[in-house]
Design a protein around this motif. Structure first.
Motif: not given
Length: 143
Positions: A97-100, A103-104, A120-121
């Motif tokens: 969630f931190a990466d999302l 915007l990663k 998956l991604f």
């Protein structure tokens, strides 16, 4: 990265850039850039996408809801298929969630069923994976 490449990528990601300054620190002409506001990011419910071994895209495999990111707690999800009555599963963690929120693109591995697993991604910037009709939600960058 030059300006032309930057603008092409920004448009490709589906974000609107109202104006860019040629130089200097004046940001008054820059509108929402990459969905970022001071201290927040705009996110949408997004489909997780399965990957094939050859690098091709598999089917959509679950919806990563913005509410999961806001809750910042592990979420176990079902992959798109299974074997012998047991579906593959994967877990999204606070570090995902931190990466999302940055915007990663996040890659996740499923559990093993019938001697194999799947990759998956989740891509928070590509509108092709956005859930149809998903509303924008402002998410604080810091918890």
């Amino acid at each position: 990265m030059n300006r032309r490449t930057f603008v092409k990528r920004a448009i490709g990601f589906g974000f609107v850039v109202v104006g860019l300054n040629r130089c200097g620190n004046d940001t008054s002409k820059v509108s929402t850039l990459f969905g970022l506001h001071e201290g927040t990011v705009t996110l949408y419910d997004t489909h997780a996408m399965a990957l094939y071994f050859d690098g091709g895209l598999g089917p959509k495999t679950g919806i990563v809801r913005v509410e999961y990111i806001l809750a910042n707690e592990p979420v176990e999800m079902e992959f798109w298929h299974g074997h012998g009555g047991r579906n593959h599963r994967f877990v999204l963690l606070p570090e995902h969630f931190a990466d999302l929120k940055q915007l990663k693109r996040v890659y996740v591995q499923t559990d093993e069923v019938a001697g194999h697993s799947h990759k998956l991604f989740i891509d928070p910037t590509d509108v092709r994976y956005r859930v149809a009709g998903a509303l924008p939600i402002e998410v604080p960058l810091l918890d």
